[in-house]
Scaffold this motif. Structure first.
Motif, mmCIF file in Angstrom:
data_model
loop_
_atom_site.group_PDB
_atom_site.id
_atom_site.type_symbol
_atom_site.label_atom_id
_atom_site.label_comp_id
_atom_site.label_asym_id
_atom_site.label_seq_id
_atom_site.Cartn_x
_atom_site.Cartn_y
_atom_site.Cartn_z
ATOM 1 N N LEU A 131 -2.729 -7.661 7.960
ATOM 2 C CA LEU A 131 -1.363 -7.140 8.032
ATOM 3 C C LEU A 131 -0.407 -8.124 8.695
ATOM 4 O O LEU A 131 0.793 -8.122 8.409
ATOM 5 N N LYS A 132 -0.950 -8.971 9.581
ATOM 6 C CA LYS A 132 -0.096 -9.887 10.337
ATOM 7 C C LYS A 132 0.295 -11.140 9.556
ATOM 8 O O LYS A 132 1.264 -11.810 9.903
ATOM 9 N N VAL A 133 -0.455 -11.475 8.500
ATOM 10 C CA VAL A 133 -0.160 -12.708 7.748
ATOM 11 C C VAL A 133 1.208 -12.622 7.085
ATOM 12 O O VAL A 133 2.047 -13.521 7.216
ATOM 13 N N THR A 134 1.440 -11.529 6.354
ATOM 14 C CA THR A 134 2.732 -11.323 5.689
ATOM 15 C C THR A 134 3.201 -9.889 5.943
ATOM 16 O O THR A 134 3.189 -9.045 5.033
ATOM 17 N N PRO A 135 3.595 -9.567 7.158
ATOM 18 C CA PRO A 135 3.937 -8.181 7.497
ATOM 19 C C PRO A 135 5.075 -7.614 6.660
ATOM 20 O O PRO A 135 5.131 -6.408 6.413
ATOM 21 N N GLU A 136 5.967 -8.479 6.206
ATOM 22 C CA GLU A 136 7.120 -7.992 5.447
ATOM 23 C C GLU A 136 6.735 -7.507 4.039
ATOM 24 O O GLU A 136 7.502 -6.782 3.391
ATOM 25 N N LEU A 137 5.544 -7.884 3.579
ATOM 26 C CA LEU A 137 5.115 -7.497 2.231
ATOM 27 C C LEU A 137 4.253 -6.236 2.215
ATOM 28 O O LEU A 137 3.934 -5.711 1.147
ATOM 29 N N TRP A 138 3.882 -5.756 3.398
ATOM 30 C CA TRP A 138 3.035 -4.561 3.479
ATOM 31 C C TRP A 138 3.899 -3.322 3.700
ATOM 32 O O TRP A 138 4.870 -3.345 4.445
ATOM 33 N N LYS A 139 3.530 -2.233 3.046
ATOM 34 C CA LYS A 139 4.175 -0.941 3.238
ATOM 35 C C LYS A 139 3.112 0.057 3.695
ATOM 36 O O LYS A 139 2.084 0.210 3.039
ATOM 37 N N SER A 140 3.376 0.705 4.827
ATOM 38 C CA SER A 140 2.408 1.637 5.405
ATOM 39 C C SER A 140 2.874 3.074 5.184
ATOM 40 O O SER A 140 4.059 3.383 5.354
ATOM 41 N N ASN A 141 1.907 3.934 4.826
ATOM 42 C CA ASN A 141 2.221 5.324 4.517
ATOM 43 C C ASN A 141 1.216 6.255 5.169
ATOM 44 O O ASN A 141 0.015 5.979 5.159
ATOM 45 N N THR A 142 1.727 7.348 5.719
ATOM 46 C CA THR A 142 0.851 8.419 6.189
ATOM 47 C C THR A 142 0.659 9.403 5.043
ATOM 48 O O THR A 142 1.644 9.887 4.467
ATOM 49 N N ILE A 143 -0.587 9.688 4.711
ATOM 50 C CA ILE A 143 -0.883 10.546 3.566
ATOM 51 C C ILE A 143 -0.373 11.956 3.836
ATOM 52 O O ILE A 143 -0.649 12.546 4.881
ATOM 53 N N ARG A 144 0.370 12.518 2.889
ATOM 54 C CA ARG A 144 0.882 13.873 2.986
ATOM 55 C C ARG A 144 -0.011 14.824 2.181
ATOM 56 O O ARG A 144 -0.784 14.404 1.315
ATOM 57 N N LYS A 145 0.125 16.107 2.478
ATOM 58 C CA LYS A 145 -0.611 17.104 1.726
ATOM 59 C C LYS A 145 -0.186 17.049 0.260
ATOM 60 O O LYS A 145 1.006 17.048 -0.057
ATOM 61 N N GLY A 146 -1.150 16.957 -0.636
ATOM 62 C CA GLY A 146 -0.868 16.884 -2.065
ATOM 63 C C GLY A 146 -0.696 15.470 -2.585
ATOM 64 O O GLY A 146 -0.555 15.264 -3.799
ATOM 65 N N ASP A 147 -0.724 14.472 -1.685
ATOM 66 C CA ASP A 147 -0.562 13.080 -2.119
ATOM 67 C C ASP A 147 -1.768 12.584 -2.908
ATOM 68 O O ASP A 147 -2.912 12.895 -2.568
ATOM 69 N N THR A 148 -1.498 11.831 -3.939
ATOM 70 C CA THR A 148 -2.504 11.035 -4.638
ATOM 71 C C THR A 148 -2.004 9.601 -4.638
ATOM 72 O O THR A 148 -0.831 9.334 -4.303
ATOM 73 N N LEU A 149 -2.850 8.672 -5.012
ATOM 74 C CA LEU A 149 -2.423 7.282 -5.056
ATOM 75 C C LEU A 149 -1.275 7.121 -6.056
ATOM 76 O O LEU A 149 -0.315 6.368 -5.810
ATOM 77 N N TYR A 150 -1.351 7.852 -7.144
ATOM 78 C CA TYR A 150 -0.288 7.793 -8.160
ATOM 79 C C TYR A 150 1.050 8.246 -7.561
ATOM 80 O O TYR A 150 2.083 7.592 -7.736
ATOM 81 N N VAL A 151 1.026 9.369 -6.822
ATOM 82 C CA VAL A 151 2.252 9.917 -6.221
ATOM 83 C C VAL A 151 2.838 8.933 -5.205
ATOM 84 O O VAL A 151 4.067 8.722 -5.161
ATOM 85 N N ILE A 152 1.977 8.326 -4.406
ATOM 86 C CA ILE A 152 2.447 7.387 -3.376
ATOM 87 C C ILE A 152 3.082 6.155 -4.014
ATOM 88 O O ILE A 152 4.148 5.687 -3.589
ATOM 89 N N LEU A 153 2.453 5.613 -5.044
ATOM 90 C CA LEU A 153 3.007 4.435 -5.724
ATOM 91 C C LEU A 153 4.369 4.750 -6.334
ATOM 92 O O LEU A 153 5.302 3.941 -6.264
ATOM 93 N N LYS A 154 4.492 5.922 -6.940
ATOM 94 C CA LYS A 154 5.784 6.318 -7.510
ATOM 95 C C LYS A 154 6.841 6.438 -6.408
ATOM 96 O O LYS A 154 7.994 6.009 -6.588
ATOM 97 N N ARG A 155 6.449 7.002 -5.271
ATOM 98 C CA ARG A 155 7.380 7.188 -4.164
ATOM 99 C C ARG A 155 7.880 5.846 -3.615
ATOM 100 O O ARG A 155 9.022 5.731 -3.163
ATOM 101 N N LEU A 156 7.008 4.839 -3.651
ATOM 102 C CA LEU A 156 7.361 3.518 -3.133
ATOM 103 C C LEU A 156 8.030 2.629 -4.181
ATOM 104 O O LEU A 156 8.415 1.496 -3.883
ATOM 105 N N GLY A 161 0.652 2.622 -12.551
ATOM 106 C CA GLY A 161 -0.510 2.371 -13.399
ATOM 107 C C GLY A 161 -1.693 1.824 -12.620
ATOM 108 O O GLY A 161 -2.844 1.944 -13.071
ATOM 109 N N ALA A 162 -1.412 1.242 -11.453
ATOM 110 C CA ALA A 162 -2.500 0.708 -10.630
ATOM 111 C C ALA A 162 -3.439 1.819 -10.179
ATOM 112 O O ALA A 162 -4.629 1.576 -9.944
ATOM 113 N N ALA A 163 -2.938 3.044 -10.063
ATOM 114 C CA ALA A 163 -3.773 4.161 -9.637
ATOM 115 C C ALA A 163 -4.903 4.397 -10.634
ATOM 116 O O ALA A 163 -6.044 4.670 -10.249
ATOM 117 N N THR A 164 -4.588 4.317 -11.915
ATOM 118 C CA THR A 164 -5.612 4.489 -12.953
ATOM 119 C C THR A 164 -6.609 3.338 -12.927
ATOM 120 O O THR A 164 -7.824 3.542 -13.051
#
Length: 505
Positions: A131-156, A161-164
């Motif tokens: 995380l420290k190498v390129t901190p500006e390129l990382w996005k951190s998320n706390t998983i919410r109820k009902g979240d899937t990887l697909y939902v999180i990617l759309k939100r960001l 398609g990476a979820a599939t």
């Protein structure tokens, strides 16, 4: 494999040596300087100085304190990670934590007797450097109820398609089934495609997914940990949980302790004021922060004046088991109670007034009062021979434990998944939930125990003999048991932590 004595304990640096204690006594420092700088003075002058200083009783008192074994101060374990499961109403109390003070053992014992000592540092790798190498390129998320990887990617705003693609990759289970409250870090070099994923799936482990040409390479990793061995003891005044809270141990660890002794002690009815316990257990730290409890290494519980002790040992398969100091298994054929920390509302008797039928009849089991939905566990391994409605029993499960024993669990509100006639169950496995089906005036579990088809009192029957430690492990276990018994004995030097009744009554 027997848990070995932690010889690395003598590497601990937290205790105060006698040299440090001397350095804090200015009179002793003065004497030392006199001896170093003026050693050529006549012996008579040196003797006079010695007599002058030793004549002062306060100086003599200080010197005795310095030369005596040093007191070691340590606070009780951090309680921040306590389990938040709901306690039973009669087992709730709050109290302040107390400090523990323990005396260092004689020099002949190379293992410092400390409430908190460094046992060992485990292998592992941290994700922080990534995380420290390129901190500006990382996005951190706390998983919410009902979240899937697909939902999180759309939100960001990233390519969902990476979820599939991740789901089709090997070892993707943790990333497909995300847990609310956990943290997911996503690296995107171009702000469009997720190139790497770091999922903190547990306090001690993480998952790393990295995109290659066709899919994602997903690897499970463990964080670098440090294990500390802690000692604590307590006395029950109002409840076990109140005493455990004062002693600074979590609900999870308390439950583990009750499971170890649960074959000998019925914690639903037999625990009483004056009972005492001792624990030697592990705490696991990551970067100096406690993340979880490790194993209980040795434990003692004194119930109604009778002492029970348990020593941990790993078998050849790596499974941790507990034995009495003489090598008898703590795990008996049957658990003493099918519902944890409940209250007995009706006992085994030949004549009881039935609250629904309004007449006197035999009560061939034990009723445990508990809230609707409370888990009901099988008291022994066996095979289900009935799961369904059974007259006045309502929803009931009957389990056969070989040709001799059988148990019945009645008035259930529901059955656990997979519980059906013919299914196998493990000891302690949840088979259903407390309810009030059938002839029941309120939520409770009716539990029956039969030997060769005859009803017997579950609270008083004599347990079958337990399997002892394997012969090829016996010698190692005896050495280990001797060591841990000495450690339990030495806990008597700690200030005892007792619970207080905070009900105000």
């Amino acid at each position: 494999m027997v848990i070995q004595m932690p010889h690395t304990l003598n590497h601990n640096r937290d205790f105060k040596s006698n040299d440090i204690a001397h350095s804090r006594n200015p009179l002793s420092n003065l004497l030392t300087k006199v001896r170093m700088r003026y050693w050529l003075l006549p012996l008579a002058a040196t003797a006079m100085l010695t007599l002058v200083f030793s004549a002062d009783p306060e100086i003599q008192k200080l010197d005795n304190q310095v030369t005596d074994t040093a007191l070691i101060d340590a606070t009780l374990p951090d309680n921040a990670a306590q389990d938040t499961n709901k306690k039973s109403n009669d087992l709730i109390a709050a109290a302040d934590k107390h400090d523990i003070i323990e005396r260092q053992p004689p020099e002949s014992n190379s293992i410092p007797m400390l409430p908190d000592v460094l046992a060992h540092s485990g292998s592992g790798v941290s994700f922080a450097p990534l995380l420290k190498v390129t901190p500006e390129l990382w996005k951190s998320n706390t998983i919410r109820k009902g979240d899937t990887l697909y939902v999180i990617l759309k939100r960001l705003g990233l390519n969902a398609g990476a979820a599939t693609l991740i789901a089709r990759s090997d070892n993707s289970d943790q990333l497909v089934k995300l847990t609310p409250g956990k943290t997911l870090h996503i690296l995107s070099k171009d702000g469009h495609i997720g190139d790497e994923y770091i999922y903190e799936d547990s306090p001690l482990t993480w998952v790393h997914a990295k995109r290659n040409d066709k899919d994602y390479e997903i690897v499970n990793k463990r964080l670098p940990t440090t294990t500390h061995i802690r000692k604590v003891k307590g006395e029950i005044i109002s409840s076990l949980y109140a005493a455990a809270n004062v002693a600074g141990i979590s609900d999870t660890l308390t439950m583990h302790m009750t499971e170890i002794f649960g074959w000998d002690i019925d914690f639903a009815i037999n625990v009483q004021p004056g009972d005492r316990f001792k624990l030697i257990y592990e705490d696991v730290y990551v970067n100096g922060s406690k993340r979880s409890h490790g194993d209980i290494l040795a434990a003692e519980f004194i119930n109604n004046g009778k002492t029970y002790r348990a020593i941990a040992s790993r078998d050849k398969d790596g499974e941790l088991r507990y034995y009495s100091p003489d090598g008898k298994s703590m795990q008996k054929t049957f658990l003493r109670t099918p519902v944890k920390f409940s209250r007995i509302s009706s006992r085994f008797t030949k004549a009881r007034f039935h609250p629904v039928l309004k007449k006197t009849r035999a009560h061939k089991g034990v009723d445990y009062a508990a809230g609707k939905g409370t888990p009901v566990r099988a008291t022994a391994a066996g095979r289900v021979i009935h799961a369904g409605r059974k007259g006045g029993y309502g929803n009931a499960v009957i389990i056969s434990h070989g040709s001799t024993y059988s148990t019945l669990y009645a008035h259930l509100s529901s059955f656990s998944r997979g519980i059906a006639k013919g299914s196998k169950v493990r000891q302690g496995q949840t088979i259903g939930r407390v309810g009030s089906t059938g002839l029941a005036s309120g939520p409770h579990l009716h539990y029956e125990f039969r030997i060769n088809g005859k009803h017997v009192n579950p609270l008083t029957f004599h347990q079958p003999a337990s399997k002892p430690i394997a012969n090829d492990q016996k010698a190692d276990f005896e050495r280990s048991a001797l060591y841990w018994e000495e450690q339990l004995d030495n806990i008597d030097g700690l200030n005892i932590a007792v619970s207080e009744d905070t009900s105000g009554s």
